[in-house]
Scaffold this motif. Sequence first.
Motif, PDB file in Angstrom:
ATOM      1  N   ASN A 267      28.926  12.479 -31.765  1.00 50.70           N
ATOM      2  CA  ASN A 267      27.663  12.293 -32.353  1.00 50.70           C
ATOM      3  C   ASN A 267      26.585  12.127 -31.672  1.00 50.70           C
ATOM      4  O   ASN A 267      25.349  12.343 -31.834  1.00 50.70           O
ATOM      5  N   GLU A 271      22.953  13.546 -30.812  1.00 51.90           N
ATOM      6  CA  GLU A 271      21.810  13.118 -31.290  1.00 51.90           C
ATOM      7  C   GLU A 271      20.743  12.766 -30.255  1.00 51.90           C
ATOM      8  O   GLU A 271      19.737  13.039 -29.976  1.00 51.90           O
ATOM      9  N   GLN A 274      19.355  16.148 -29.395  1.00 53.73           N
ATOM     10  CA  GLN A 274      18.420  16.121 -30.372  1.00 53.73           C
ATOM     11  C   GLN A 274      16.895  15.484 -30.301  1.00 53.73           C
ATOM     12  O   GLN A 274      15.770  16.123 -30.441  1.00 53.73           O
ATOM     13  N   THR A 375      12.738   9.816 -37.125  1.00 54.79           N
ATOM     14  CA  THR A 375      13.960  10.606 -36.625  1.00 54.79           C
ATOM     15  C   THR A 375      15.169   9.922 -36.939  1.00 54.79           C
ATOM     16  O   THR A 375      16.369  10.497 -37.276  1.00 54.79           O
ATOM     17  N   SER A 376      15.214   8.438 -36.218  1.00 48.98           N
ATOM     18  CA  SER A 376      16.516   7.756 -36.771  1.00 48.98           C
ATOM     19  C   SER A 376      16.713   7.668 -38.065  1.00 48.98           C
ATOM     20  O   SER A 376      18.000   7.724 -38.525  1.00 48.98           O
ATOM     21  N   THR A 378      16.093   9.846 -40.354  1.00 54.75           N
ATOM     22  CA  THR A 378      16.617  10.905 -40.885  1.00 54.75           C
ATOM     23  C   THR A 378      18.012  11.456 -40.543  1.00 54.75           C
ATOM     24  O   THR A 378      18.641  11.682 -41.272  1.00 54.75           O
ATOM     25  N   ASN A 379      18.313  10.766 -39.294  1.00 51.08           N
ATOM     26  CA  ASN A 379      19.742  11.023 -38.876  1.00 51.08           C
ATOM     27  C   ASN A 379      20.648  10.248 -39.733  1.00 51.08           C
ATOM     28  O   ASN A 379      21.776  10.660 -40.059  1.00 51.08           O
ATOM     29  N   ALA A 382      20.877  11.620 -42.934  1.00 52.25           N
ATOM     30  CA  ALA A 382      22.274  12.542 -43.213  1.00 52.25           C
ATOM     31  C   ALA A 382      23.599  12.165 -42.952  1.00 52.25           C
ATOM     32  O   ALA A 382      24.502  12.759 -43.628  1.00 52.25           O
ATOM     33  N   GLU A 383      23.912  11.135 -42.155  1.00 56.83           N
ATOM     34  CA  GLU A 383      24.977  10.636 -41.733  1.00 56.83           C
ATOM     35  C   GLU A 383      25.713   9.813 -42.934  1.00 56.83           C
ATOM     36  O   GLU A 383      26.749  10.009 -43.236  1.00 56.83           O
TER      37      GLU A 383
END
Length: 535
Positions: A267, A271, A274, A375-376, A378-379, A382-383
Amino acid sequence: MLRKRTEPEMDEDIYANSGNVLELKSTASNDSKDSYEKIYINEDVPETRTTRSHKESLTTVTRMGSTENRRYRLAAVFLGLLFVLLLTAIILLWIQFNHLTAERDQLQTSNTNLTAERDQLQTSNTNLTAERDQLQTSNTNLAAERNQLQTSYTNLTVERDQLQTSNINLTAERDQLQTSYTNLTAERDQLQTSYTKLTAERNQLQTSYTKLTAERNQLQTSYTKLTAERDQLQTSNTNLAAERNQLQTSYTKLTAERDQLQTSNTNLAAERNQLQTSYTKLTAERDQLQTSNTNLAAERNQLQTSNTKLTAERNQLQTSYTKLTAERDQLQTSNTNLAAERDQLQSSYTKLTAERDQLQTSYTNLTAERDQLQTSYTNLTAERDQLQTSYTKLTAERDGLHRRFSDLVKASEEGWIFFSSSLYYVSNGKKSWTESRYDCRKRGSDLLIINSREEQDFINTLRKDKMVWIGLGDSETEGVWKWVDGSEQITGFWHSGEPNSDGDEDCAITDRYWADYPCNSQFNWICEKRILITV
């Protein structure tokens, strides 16, 4: 700039305005005429619809309309005279304005250059101040947004860790329950095998039962001893199974931890890729936006300068109409003041330019930092959602295993026996077929349905030489045998010559094979309850 209007144009305006007045008069006249016509039309209505008092009120309205018409004419004449007086005053003021304009134009030429330069600097100063304030506001907003994202990032990290811990615990608990379930299934199968073997041995003994009663008693004693010995071996087997389960649990935990670390590594690599892609895209987008921003800023500055010039010119001309004489004496002083003001504005312009560049740099840095945090965020969101979903699934799976395990334990305590995804209960007393089925329904089940040879063999060992009711009958249509769930009987294990329908024999029993009996006969019965054993 104001444009001088010629006398013919003024005359045309007067005629146009007088035409509007005449149109208003004609409109009022037409409206009154229409009202009269409506009144006359209403007078033709029969007496059944209009009373005498109503006619008198209509006559009064007609008189009031005539009075209103006279008032409109007087108002039109008054407005025409007022317009002529206003036009005369405007002409006199225009002549006076032309005399003062000639003298003003001489001073306007020298004042225009300094005024234009001052206005440009003033406009630049205003624009830079506004831009600085906007950048300052944007900087403050980005700093606040960055702090909020940082807080959200921290909270999501904590929440993710908690969910990760819960996920690990639930996974371990699920694995333990799965292991327990597997062990119980294996133990059940072993016991079933032992039960089958013992049943086969019992059947052999049953064959020689009529000839060797004394030998059967001796063998029964031996069977009891063997059962006790088997129970001892079963206890030892259980202890070894528990120790094996503990080792299996430790192995499962270590495997899960290794898989988890491998997943985290994968992951993080994904990441990182991305983020690298997002960084490249954002850099290109930033360059495009910077170019668009520069073009728009130049266009905005030009429009702002034009707007400021036009506004200043309008205000100056408006003031010059009443103060041109006093302004002529003050223009010389204004030239000196404007030169000093121009120098001050030049200095302010330089300082604001430097401050704007610093704020622009801070704005760019904060924007990049905000985008990274976004971005962090959002990630992590999602996680977190994935972990929440896994947590929910594992919780449901764990609860399902708990429920099924509890149901099996409770059913076992109540005397139910498990075989091939069904629970079976053998009665102790004897009842008719209808009463037997009623008892099964009270237990949340129904009379036995036999679908295979394996199930028939299991029932033969379970009933222990008892003749028992099964859920099969032909009471609806003679000769058409149906199970209690409404399905027709396809697979059958009837005695030879059965069913024979001798008398009112509409219900079925089984010993080793099936036979039809009257439904009011008294026999034991077997209840069957189907359960779902898959997770």
